[in-house]
Design a protein around this motif. Structure first.
Motif, mmCIF file in Angstrom:
data_model
loop_
_atom_site.group_PDB
_atom_site.id
_atom_site.type_symbol
_atom_site.label_atom_id
_atom_site.label_comp_id
_atom_site.label_asym_id
_atom_site.label_seq_id
_atom_site.Cartn_x
_atom_site.Cartn_y
_atom_site.Cartn_z
ATOM 1 N N ALA A 1 12.330 20.939 18.917
ATOM 2 C CA ALA A 1 13.598 20.204 18.891
ATOM 3 C C ALA A 1 14.716 21.181 19.219
ATOM 4 O O ALA A 1 14.627 22.372 18.903
ATOM 5 N N ALA A 2 15.744 20.671 19.860
ATOM 6 C CA ALA A 2 16.924 21.464 20.199
ATOM 7 C C ALA A 2 18.133 20.551 20.091
ATOM 8 O O ALA A 2 18.003 19.323 20.096
ATOM 9 N N MET A 3 19.303 21.146 20.007
ATOM 10 C CA MET A 3 20.520 20.342 20.018
ATOM 11 C C MET A 3 20.638 19.684 21.386
ATOM 12 O O MET A 3 20.327 20.295 22.409
ATOM 13 N N ALA A 4 21.076 18.431 21.399
ATOM 14 C CA ALA A 4 21.234 17.692 22.654
ATOM 15 C C ALA A 4 22.462 18.188 23.403
ATOM 16 O O ALA A 4 23.409 18.717 22.801
ATOM 17 N N ASP A 5 22.459 18.011 24.691
ATOM 18 C CA ASP A 5 23.626 18.311 25.505
ATOM 19 C C ASP A 5 24.782 17.441 25.010
ATOM 20 O O ASP A 5 24.624 16.220 24.880
ATOM 21 N N PRO A 6 25.939 18.044 24.692
ATOM 22 C CA PRO A 6 27.056 17.272 24.136
ATOM 23 C C PRO A 6 27.492 16.096 25.020
ATOM 24 O O PRO A 6 27.766 15.008 24.498
ATOM 25 N N ALA A 7 27.529 16.290 26.338
ATOM 26 C CA ALA A 7 27.942 15.204 27.235
ATOM 27 C C ALA A 7 26.942 14.053 27.174
ATOM 28 O O ALA A 7 27.328 12.875 27.155
ATOM 29 N N LEU A 8 25.651 14.374 27.128
ATOM 30 C CA LEU A 8 24.619 13.336 27.020
ATOM 31 C C LEU A 8 24.746 12.613 25.683
ATOM 32 O O LEU A 8 24.659 11.377 25.623
ATOM 33 N N ALA A 9 24.966 13.365 24.607
ATOM 34 C CA ALA A 9 25.100 12.755 23.276
ATOM 35 C C ALA A 9 26.264 11.762 23.266
ATOM 36 O O ALA A 9 26.126 10.641 22.751
ATOM 37 N N GLN A 10 27.384 12.143 23.839
ATOM 38 C CA GLN A 10 28.550 11.255 23.870
ATOM 39 C C GLN A 10 28.284 10.021 24.742
ATOM 40 O O GLN A 10 28.633 8.901 24.367
ATOM 41 N N ARG A 11 27.663 10.225 25.890
ATOM 42 C CA ARG A 11 27.371 9.114 26.798
ATOM 43 C C ARG A 11 26.405 8.115 26.150
ATOM 44 O O ARG A 11 26.609 6.903 26.205
ATOM 45 N N ARG A 12 25.339 8.610 25.546
ATOM 46 C CA ARG A 12 24.307 7.735 24.979
ATOM 47 C C ARG A 12 24.754 7.020 23.709
ATOM 48 O O ARG A 12 24.339 5.908 23.437
ATOM 49 N N THR A 13 25.603 7.694 22.905
ATOM 50 C CA THR A 13 26.017 7.076 21.646
ATOM 51 C C THR A 13 27.272 6.231 21.799
ATOM 52 O O THR A 13 27.495 5.311 21.021
ATOM 53 N N GLY A 14 28.118 6.584 22.765
ATOM 54 C CA GLY A 14 29.398 5.904 22.920
ATOM 55 C C GLY A 14 30.473 6.470 22.009
ATOM 56 O O GLY A 14 31.562 5.916 21.907
ATOM 57 N N TYR A 15 30.181 7.569 21.339
ATOM 58 C CA TYR A 15 31.118 8.210 20.422
ATOM 59 C C TYR A 15 31.477 9.609 20.916
ATOM 60 O O TYR A 15 30.703 10.227 21.639
ATOM 61 N N VAL A 16 32.627 10.126 20.444
ATOM 62 C CA VAL A 16 33.009 11.497 20.762
ATOM 63 C C VAL A 16 32.439 12.444 19.716
ATOM 64 O O VAL A 16 32.184 12.040 18.572
ATOM 65 N N LEU A 17 32.249 13.695 20.100
ATOM 66 C CA LEU A 17 31.775 14.699 19.147
ATOM 67 C C LEU A 17 32.745 14.758 17.977
ATOM 68 O O LEU A 17 33.960 14.684 18.156
ATOM 69 N N GLY A 18 32.196 14.872 16.784
ATOM 70 C CA GLY A 18 33.010 14.857 15.579
ATOM 71 C C GLY A 18 33.240 13.452 15.058
ATOM 72 O O GLY A 18 33.800 13.275 13.995
#
Length: 167
Positions: A91-108
């Motif tokens: 497991a690794a931390m996801a790419d922040p841009a991918l995380a935001q795109r897939r969840t629809g939320y901003v980091l934090g």
């Protein structure tokens, strides 16, 4: 806890999903300091809640599967334990841009609830020690308080020992 409705001014995809599912929750909005990048500890401090009851949602890549890991804000995520809990090796931390795109939320402000695309969810088992926990409500400066059981049911999540307490 007072049940809130999607028509509240704090309406986010998370609160809409909670309301649609009939889950009782309490919204907690607070003034977020833009200079503060430790969103979870800020929430605990401003809301006057012990940090072990406030959980952060970290998007991870578990052998190619975007996975939400929900751990207390006063600790960190054990990636090896998360991979093991998911039946994988890495497991690794996801790419922040991918995380935001897939969840629809901003980091934090990533909530485990109401994500644009469902992700497998693993919640640190320490959440079960509390009647209610706090998670992001879908934006910086906004948390929702709900029972760990409701969070697990709504996200179809599992629990595992994936958090590491900081000393």
């Amino acid at each position: 806890m007072g049940k809130k409705h999607a028509t509240d001014s704090t309406g986010t995809p998370a609160t809409v999903a909670l309301t649609a599912a009939g889950v009782s929750f309490t919204p907690h909005a607070y003034a977020h300091d833009p200079a503060n990048t430790n969103f979870g500890l800020e929430a605990a401090e401003v809301l006057g809640v012990p940090p072990e009851r406030v959980f952060k949602t970290l998007m991870t890549d578990v052998d190619g599967v975007l996975t939400a890991a929900v751990v207390p804000v006063n600790g960190s995520l054990d990636l090896k334990a998360l991979a093991h809990a998911c039946g994988h090796k890495k497991a690794a931390m996801a790419d922040p841009a991918l995380a935001q795109r897939r969840t629809g939320y901003v980091l934090g402000g990533i909530s485990p609830v109401g994500q644009r695309q469902h992700s497998p969810t693993v919640v640190d088992e320490s959440a079960l020690l509390f009647d209610t926990i706090y998670v992001s409500g879908g934006r910086r400066g906004f948390d929702v308080e709900l029972s760990p059981g409701d969070l697990l049911a709504l996200t179809k999540g599992t629990t595992a020992n994936i958090g590491v307490a900081k000393i």
